[in-house]
Design a protein around this motif. Structure first.
Motif, short mmCIF file in Angstrom:
data_model
loop_
_atom_site.label_atom_id
_atom_site.label_comp_id
_atom_site.label_asym_id
_atom_site.label_seq_id
_atom_site.Cartn_x
_atom_site.Cartn_y
_atom_site.Cartn_z
N ASN A 1 79.86 31.70 48.04
CA ASN A 1 78.91 30.67 47.67
C ASN A 1 77.62 30.85 48.46
O ASN A 1 77.65 31.22 49.64
CB ASN A 1 79.48 29.27 47.96
CG ASN A 1 80.51 28.84 46.94
OD1 ASN A 1 80.30 29.00 45.74
ND2 ASN A 1 81.63 28.32 47.40
N THR A 2 76.50 30.56 47.82
CA THR A 2 75.24 30.59 48.54
C THR A 2 75.19 29.42 49.53
O THR A 2 75.85 28.39 49.34
CB THR A 2 74.05 30.49 47.58
OG1 THR A 2 74.15 29.26 46.84
CG2 THR A 2 74.02 31.65 46.61
N ASP A 3 74.34 29.59 50.56
CA ASP A 3 74.09 28.46 51.45
C ASP A 3 72.93 27.64 50.91
O ASP A 3 72.47 27.86 49.79
CB ASP A 3 73.84 28.94 52.89
CG ASP A 3 72.56 29.77 53.04
OD1 ASP A 3 71.71 29.75 52.12
OD2 ASP A 3 72.41 30.42 54.09
N ALA A 4 72.45 26.67 51.69
CA ALA A 4 71.41 25.76 51.21
C ALA A 4 70.09 26.47 50.92
O ALA A 4 69.25 25.94 50.18
CB ALA A 4 71.18 24.65 52.24
N THR A 5 69.90 27.66 51.47
CA THR A 5 68.66 28.41 51.24
C THR A 5 68.82 29.47 50.15
O THR A 5 67.88 30.19 49.85
CB THR A 5 68.18 29.09 52.53
OG1 THR A 5 69.12 30.12 52.89
CG2 THR A 5 68.07 28.08 53.66
N GLY A 6 70.03 29.59 49.57
CA GLY A 6 70.27 30.59 48.52
C GLY A 6 70.85 31.90 49.01
O GLY A 6 71.12 32.79 48.22
#
Length: 206
Positions: free
Chosen positions: A11-16
């Motif tokens: 999964n990506t983090d909050a910044t992509g």
């Protein structure tokens, strides 16, 4: 990796940012799946294509890390409906495959995802697709016959030729299919040597 099996993801983090670890050396396909996270963007395969045959393969070399270019999503249209008649928690895959007319299907567009039925045996689905194409809606219920959406028929049709192709331009809703319960066919094969096993295939004409 390009072996027919998806063997890693993240999964990506909050910044992509994302990082898929533990991949073997070789040729790799990267599938970007907003629908897996309930996001209303169009699923794609790197680099900005919508079928695997046109995808850019990435060469993974032992001992080296690879960074791919920034990924930008396309905004699509949605097709929504209800799949009913399932058992609670029964799995169903919903596929929307647009035939672009190439003989080998290499330019076809493939969208879809799987769902588990709720306690009442229903699935409420929404799938984002690329606009400008017509899509037959096909379901693959685990343990029951697959079927296509057919306007005016609650249970749809088993025939691709009879299927209603859906235009996503107006974000249609109510593309519903009631699952037809499968029938079990059993028997016994005589004459096999001890320990031998034989595959039995059934083809039904509808």
């Amino acid at each position: 990796a390009d072996t027919g099996q998806w063997i890693g993801g993240d999964n990506t983090d909050a910044t992509g940012l994302f990082s898929v670890k533990g991949l073997p050396p070789g040729e790799c396909l990267v599938h970007i799946c907003p629908s897996c996270s309930e996001l209303m963007y169009v699923d794609e395969t790197y680099n900005d294509v919508y079928n695997q045959s046109a995808a850019t393969r990435i060469t993974l070399t032992s001992g080296s890390d690879i960074t791919i270019d920034d990924i930008v999503f396309a905004t699509g249209n949605t097709i929504s409906g209800t799949i009913s008649g399932l058992d609670p928690d029964q799995w169903v895959h919903i596929a929307l495959n647009s035939d672009n007319g190439t003989p080998d299907g290499e330019d076809d567009l493939h969208f879809g995802r799987g769902y588990a039925a709720d306690a009442l045996g229903n699935v409420e689905y929404t799938i984002t697709v690329l606009p400008g194409h017509l899509y037959p809606v096909e379901i693959y219920p685990d343990g029951d016959p697959r079927a296509y959406y057919l306007a005016g028929s609650p249970t749809g049709t088993f025939s691709w030729e009879q299927a209603t192709f859906v235009n996503p331009a107006s974000n249609p809703i109510g593309i519903d299919i009631a699952v037809t319960q499968g029938v079990q066919l059993s028997g016994i094969v005589n004459g096999l040597a001890e320990g031998q096993r034989l595959w039995i295939n059934a083809r039904c004409e509808n």
